[in-house]
Design an enzyme around this catalytic site. Sequence first.
Site, PDB file in Angstrom:
ATOM      1  N   PRO A 119      43.571  78.259  60.921  1.00  0.00           N
ATOM      2  CA  PRO A 119      43.172  79.280  62.071  1.00  0.00           C
ATOM      3  C   PRO A 119      43.672  79.403  63.468  1.00  0.00           C
ATOM      4  O   PRO A 119      44.389  78.408  63.952  1.00  0.00           O
ATOM      5  CB  PRO A 119      41.861  78.678  62.369  1.00  0.00           C
ATOM      6  CG  PRO A 119      41.554  78.003  61.193  1.00  0.00           C
ATOM      7  CD  PRO A 119      42.846  77.552  60.715  1.00  0.00           C
ATOM      8  N   GLU A 120      44.172  80.821  63.960  1.00  0.00           N
ATOM      9  CA  GLU A 120      44.814  80.795  65.161  1.00  0.00           C
ATOM     10  C   GLU A 120      43.895  81.212  66.194  1.00  0.00           C
ATOM     11  O   GLU A 120      42.676  81.309  66.038  1.00  0.00           O
ATOM     12  CB  GLU A 120      45.768  82.026  65.027  1.00  0.00           C
ATOM     13  CG  GLU A 120      46.690  81.597  64.116  1.00  0.00           C
ATOM     14  CD  GLU A 120      48.235  82.377  64.070  1.00  0.00           C
ATOM     15  OE1 GLU A 120      48.478  82.945  64.911  1.00  0.00           O
ATOM     16  OE2 GLU A 120      49.068  82.511  63.226  1.00  0.00           O
ATOM     17  N   HIS A 166      33.060  67.977  51.500  1.00  0.00           N
ATOM     18  CA  HIS A 166      34.060  68.363  52.765  1.00  0.00           C
ATOM     19  C   HIS A 166      33.146  68.505  53.951  1.00  0.00           C
ATOM     20  O   HIS A 166      33.785  68.934  55.051  1.00  0.00           O
ATOM     21  CB  HIS A 166      35.368  69.335  52.656  1.00  0.00           C
ATOM     22  CG  HIS A 166      36.083  69.022  51.583  1.00  0.00           C
ATOM     23  ND1 HIS A 166      36.708  67.691  51.211  1.00  0.00           N
ATOM     24  CD2 HIS A 166      36.404  69.916  50.330  1.00  0.00           C
ATOM     25  CE1 HIS A 166      37.494  67.850  50.261  1.00  0.00           C
ATOM     26  NE2 HIS A 166      37.133  69.037  49.486  1.00  0.00           N
ATOM     27  N   ARG A 225      41.042  69.376  54.170  1.00  0.00           N
ATOM     28  CA  ARG A 225      42.455  68.631  54.608  1.00  0.00           C
ATOM     29  C   ARG A 225      42.215  67.449  55.739  1.00  0.00           C
ATOM     30  O   ARG A 225      43.038  66.607  55.948  1.00  0.00           O
ATOM     31  CB  ARG A 225      43.343  69.416  54.907  1.00  0.00           C
ATOM     32  CG  ARG A 225      43.710  70.590  54.082  1.00  0.00           C
ATOM     33  CD  ARG A 225      45.119  71.551  54.359  1.00  0.00           C
ATOM     34  NE  ARG A 225      45.111  72.637  53.366  1.00  0.00           N
ATOM     35  CZ  ARG A 225      46.102  73.440  53.425  1.00  0.00           C
ATOM     36  NH1 ARG A 225      47.088  73.455  54.336  1.00  0.00           N
ATOM     37  NH2 ARG A 225      46.351  74.350  52.493  1.00  0.00           N
ATOM     38  N   ARG A 269      66.924  78.891  77.969  1.00  0.00           N
ATOM     39  CA  ARG A 269      66.425  78.333  76.914  1.00  0.00           C
ATOM     40  C   ARG A 269      67.258  79.165  75.576  1.00  0.00           C
ATOM     41  O   ARG A 269      66.970  80.285  75.391  1.00  0.00           O
ATOM     42  CB  ARG A 269      64.866  78.734  76.731  1.00  0.00           C
ATOM     43  CG  ARG A 269      63.956  78.149  77.891  1.00  0.00           C
ATOM     44  CD  ARG A 269      64.008  76.576  77.692  1.00  0.00           C
ATOM     45  NE  ARG A 269      63.313  76.144  76.383  1.00  0.00           N
ATOM     46  CZ  ARG A 269      62.149  75.938  76.466  1.00  0.00           C
ATOM     47  NH1 ARG A 269      61.102  76.148  77.517  1.00  0.00           N
ATOM     48  NH2 ARG A 269      61.631  75.578  75.181  1.00  0.00           N
TER      49      ARG A 269
END
Length: 271
Positions: free
Chosen positions: A2-3, A90, A109, A151
């Site tokens: 998920p972002e 879970h 997980r 950078r």
Amino acid sequence: MPELPEVEVCRLGISPHVIAQEVSEVIIRNKRLRWPIPDEVCSVVGLPVLKVERRAKYLLLRFSTGTLLLHLGMSGTIRVIEQDTPVAKHDHFDLVFKHGKSLRLNDPRRFGAVLWLANDEDELGLLAKLGPEPLSDDFAEGYLFSKAKNRKVPIKTFLMNNHVVVGVGNIYANEALFQAGILPTAKAKDIDEHRMNSLTTIIKKVLSAAIAQGGTTLKDFTQADGRPGYFAQSLMVYGRAGEACVTCKTKLQEIRQSNRSSVFCPSCQQD
């Protein structure tokens, strides 16, 4: 994983159900997440949730005595459910409320987190070194250009560095760079200020659109009410390697950067 838009959609989804609601019980079925769930999380029993905030991909449930920090990890979901909903595999953590609803974390997980920040003290330093929120005024024109000086890292790697800016994950970095016409392999230091400012605006637009459309559909993510997001239908490059560019019809290419997929158009995107 998920972002930021998915986590923001989750925040928006759970907020009406938990704000001002008093916790009646805390249920810990499995403490062994990314960090062990501390017993101190049980101290919220008898307290109402004052507000629900998000910092990067962390959900922050504010109480009068501290903050309950939740993270979905790679595969976690947080659902608002009826208290009598059967426990599934879970389902590691429940926050039970007096009004009959529960907030339930499912994490196959176990890379997620449930932590207690007493008096809002961030002892693990999870929030202390984060860059600005991409949808905030702190992420403005000139910021990325100033951070990119000297950078030599690829611009995609640069954007996904949470010390630079939070929440621009792999999916949305791909999408923003495509819309900005910048190759993901271009060195951050070589991109001029005008293009960096344009990229800043596009990042805001892409993330806002994802939130508005309910988050990206990922196999391991559903919204707080169980409905999948729909933004994946609008993705221009991510997951479309080998297909035709929506702009010029050139075949989209895919490379690996920091073990993540980067999909781009070799015609529309330039160094």
